[in-house]
Design a protein around this motif. Structure first.
Motif, PDB file in Angstrom:
ATOM      1  N   GLY A  26       0.798  -1.019   0.062  1.00 59.90           N
ATOM      2  CA  GLY A  26      -0.026  -0.297  -0.376  1.00 59.90           C
ATOM      3  C   GLY A  26       0.767   1.131  -0.076  1.00 59.90           C
ATOM      4  O   GLY A  26       2.256   0.733  -0.240  1.00 59.90           O
ATOM      5  N   LEU A  60       2.576   5.761   4.542  1.00 60.08           N
ATOM      6  CA  LEU A  60       2.257   6.122   5.094  1.00 60.08           C
ATOM      7  C   LEU A  60       3.697   7.151   5.932  1.00 60.08           C
ATOM      8  O   LEU A  60       3.331   8.372   6.128  1.00 60.08           O
ATOM      9  CB  LEU A  60       1.860   6.178   6.228  1.00 60.08           C
ATOM     10  CG  LEU A  60       0.872   5.204   5.968  1.00 60.08           C
ATOM     11  CD1 LEU A  60      -0.112   4.614   7.162  1.00 60.08           C
ATOM     12  CD2 LEU A  60      -0.387   5.744   5.108  1.00 60.08           C
ATOM     13  N   ALA A 116       2.153   8.477   0.006  1.00 59.50           N
ATOM     14  CA  ALA A 116       0.709   8.164   1.145  1.00 59.50           C
ATOM     15  C   ALA A 116      -0.523   9.273  -0.323  1.00 59.50           C
ATOM     16  O   ALA A 116      -1.020   9.942  -0.657  1.00 59.50           O
ATOM     17  CB  ALA A 116       0.318   8.877   2.111  1.00 59.50           C
ATOM     18  N   GLY A 157      -4.425  10.914   1.065  1.00 58.79           N
ATOM     19  CA  GLY A 157      -5.407  10.383   2.034  1.00 58.79           C
ATOM     20  C   GLY A 157      -4.336  11.705   3.332  1.00 58.79           C
ATOM     21  O   GLY A 157      -3.168  11.816   3.046  1.00 58.79           O
ATOM     22  N   GLY A 182      -4.134  -1.865  -0.436  1.00 59.23           N
ATOM     23  CA  GLY A 182      -4.961  -0.408  -0.848  1.00 59.23           C
ATOM     24  C   GLY A 182      -4.512  -0.308  -1.954  1.00 59.23           C
ATOM     25  O   GLY A 182      -4.552  -0.687  -2.629  1.00 59.23           O
ATOM     26  N   TYR A 183      -3.140   0.209  -2.435  1.00 60.57           N
ATOM     27  CA  TYR A 183      -2.701   1.816  -3.147  1.00 60.57           C
ATOM     28  C   TYR A 183      -2.441  -0.053  -4.458  1.00 60.57           C
ATOM     29  O   TYR A 183      -3.037   0.628  -6.004  1.00 60.57           O
ATOM     30  CB  TYR A 183      -1.565   2.402  -3.495  1.00 60.57           C
ATOM     31  CG  TYR A 183      -1.040   3.308  -4.434  1.00 60.57           C
ATOM     32  CD1 TYR A 183      -1.931   4.404  -4.212  1.00 60.57           C
ATOM     33  CD2 TYR A 183      -0.174   2.856  -5.861  1.00 60.57           C
ATOM     34  CE1 TYR A 183      -1.420   5.787  -4.853  1.00 60.57           C
ATOM     35  CE2 TYR A 183       0.100   3.695  -6.230  1.00 60.57           C
ATOM     36  CZ  TYR A 183       0.319   4.927  -6.490  1.00 60.57           C
ATOM     37  OH  TYR A 183       0.203   5.385  -7.321  1.00 60.57           O
ATOM     38  N   PHE A 210      -8.465  -4.055   1.632  1.00 61.59           N
ATOM     39  CA  PHE A 210      -8.652  -1.636   0.843  1.00 61.59           C
ATOM     40  C   PHE A 210      -8.165  -1.760   3.093  1.00 61.59           C
ATOM     41  O   PHE A 210      -9.534  -2.315   3.910  1.00 61.59           O
ATOM     42  CB  PHE A 210      -9.528  -1.737   0.731  1.00 61.59           C
ATOM     43  CG  PHE A 210      -9.061  -1.136  -0.759  1.00 61.59           C
ATOM     44  CD1 PHE A 210      -8.543  -1.120  -1.241  1.00 61.59           C
ATOM     45  CD2 PHE A 210      -9.932  -1.947  -1.612  1.00 61.59           C
ATOM     46  CE1 PHE A 210      -8.333  -1.066  -2.590  1.00 61.59           C
ATOM     47  CE2 PHE A 210     -10.038  -1.687  -3.007  1.00 61.59           C
ATOM     48  CZ  PHE A 210      -9.148  -0.923  -3.719  1.00 61.59           C
ATOM     49  N   GLU A 237      -7.697   1.088   4.571  1.00 62.15           N
ATOM     50  CA  GLU A 237      -7.989   2.472   5.033  1.00 62.15           C
ATOM     51  C   GLU A 237      -8.884   2.438   5.910  1.00 62.15           C
ATOM     52  O   GLU A 237      -8.206   3.887   6.835  1.00 62.15           O
ATOM     53  CB  GLU A 237      -8.680   3.345   3.498  1.00 62.15           C
ATOM     54  CG  GLU A 237      -6.866   3.503   2.909  1.00 62.15           C
ATOM     55  CD  GLU A 237      -6.948   2.356   1.462  1.00 62.15           C
ATOM     56  OE1 GLU A 237      -8.088   1.396   1.432  1.00 62.15           O
ATOM     57  OE2 GLU A 237      -6.916   2.206   0.633  1.00 62.15           O
ATOM     58  N   MET A 280      -9.207   6.757   7.180  1.00 58.43           N
ATOM     59  CA  MET A 280      -9.424   7.064   6.072  1.00 58.43           C
ATOM     60  C   MET A 280     -10.535   6.233   5.281  1.00 58.43           C
ATOM     61  O   MET A 280     -10.599   4.854   5.377  1.00 58.43           O
ATOM     62  CB  MET A 280      -8.412   7.380   4.940  1.00 58.43           C
ATOM     63  CG  MET A 280      -7.083   7.999   6.447  1.00 58.43           C
ATOM     64  SD  MET A 280      -5.420   8.268   5.755  1.00 58.43           S
ATOM     65  CE  MET A 280      -4.558   6.625   5.364  1.00 58.43           C
ATOM     66  N   THR A 336     -11.443   4.978   1.894  1.00 55.48           N
ATOM     67  CA  THR A 336     -11.150   4.451   0.142  1.00 55.48           C
ATOM     68  C   THR A 336     -12.036   5.228  -1.248  1.00 55.48           C
ATOM     69  O   THR A 336     -12.975   5.252  -1.235  1.00 55.48           O
ATOM     70  CB  THR A 336     -11.025   2.942  -0.459  1.00 55.48           C
ATOM     71  OG1 THR A 336     -10.105   2.315   1.042  1.00 55.48           O
ATOM     72  CG2 THR A 336     -10.901   2.531  -1.286  1.00 55.48           C
ATOM     73  N   GLY A 338     -11.881  -3.863   5.843  1.00 51.69           N
ATOM     74  CA  GLY A 338     -10.520  -3.471   6.619  1.00 51.69           C
ATOM     75  C   GLY A 338      -9.293  -4.887   6.431  1.00 51.69           C
ATOM     76  O   GLY A 338      -8.468  -5.250   5.953  1.00 51.69           O
TER      77      GLY A 338
END
Length: 257
Positions: free
Chosen positions: A62, A65, A71, A73, A108-109, A130, A132, A137, A139, A162
């Motif tokens: 992902g 952070l 990152a 978000g 995630g990403y 995912f 987030e 946060m 998605t 998640g």
């Protein structure tokens, strides 16, 4: 060291995430290298089919952070990224066939990018998530894309909990197209890419574009757009070659023009 490698052989471009020491987490530098690789694939005439894969034991951890430029978000001091559709994972216009070859965690990403591929081939040890919402946060691109791919409840299972989803479950809901043993993943992706290169590349791109654009069109508009695309491709040399090869009972030699 390049954080994303690009290798083109026999009309197949392999784009590989190459930050294994950081579990291929997406920082700013990797993001820029990845976008550049997809831009190259889109623009390179000799590249007909793309494979997205990764080095190391994790496909993608992902967004990084610890890197505000990587990152998406806000969390722990990172910054909001401006909305964009000019990167592969966020929806750039790319109508060449694409394959994701996924092993290990795809988070995630990384999963957002995989969802933009036409075919997802995963090994039995892959997982998808995912996370987030567990970080406070939302998605965004994944929430836009996933319900169309796997249906509402299946999408919400990933997006609202998640929690990781196994490769077997991902295959069951249609997120994964083909499931293979770990030692067969790369060979399977390559074999399918080679199969795709047997078809006329411009005809493939026109067909994919029609499928993509008409999803939000009415019937009359869809047919008109499709017939326009038929005329555009019908004026290319590949159509002449395809018909000639059929008459001569031989394999066509596509030129992509």
């Amino acid at each position: 060291m390049s954080l994303v490698t690009y290798e083109l052989t026999q009309h197949i471009a392999t784009i590989t995430l190459n930050r294994p020491e950081a579990r291929n987490a997406i920082n700013g530098a990797l993001r820029r290298d990845l976008n550049a690789a997809w831009d190259r694939f889109r623009d390179e005439e000799d590249a007909w089919v793309g494979i997205l894969t990764a080095n190391g034991s994790v496909f993608c951890a992902g967004a990084d952070l610890n890197d505000g430029d990587g990152a998406v978000g806000t969390f722990g001091g990172t910054f909001w990224e401006k909305p964009t559709i000019n990167s592969f994972e966020s929806g750039m216009e790319l109508f060449k066939p694409t394959i994701a070859a996924v092993h290990g965690p795809c988070i995630g990403y990384g999963l957002t990018g995989v969802l933009f591929c036409d075919f997802v081939i995963a090994d039995t040890e892959a997982s998808f998530s995912f996370p987030e919402v567990l970080l406070g946060m939302p998605t965004i691109v994944g929430a836009i894309r996933l319900p169309h791919r796997v249906g509402w409840a299946n999408a919400m299972e990933l997006l609202l909990t998640g929690k990781p989803m196994s490769a077997q479950r991902a295959k069951e809901i249609g997120l994964v197209w083909k499931l293979v043993e770990p030692d067969a993943l790369q060979a399977e992706a390559r074999a399918w890419a080679e199969t795709l290169t047997e078809a006329a590349p411009l005809a493939q791109r026109a067909t994919k574009e029609v499928a993509w654009r008409t999803a939000d069109m009415g019937w009359i508009e869809s047919v008109r757009f499709g017939e326009t695309m038929r005329k555009v491709v019908g004026s290319t040399g590949d159509v002449i070659e395809g018909i000639r090869a059929w008459r001569e009972k031989r394999k066509p030699e596509w030129r992509g023009r």
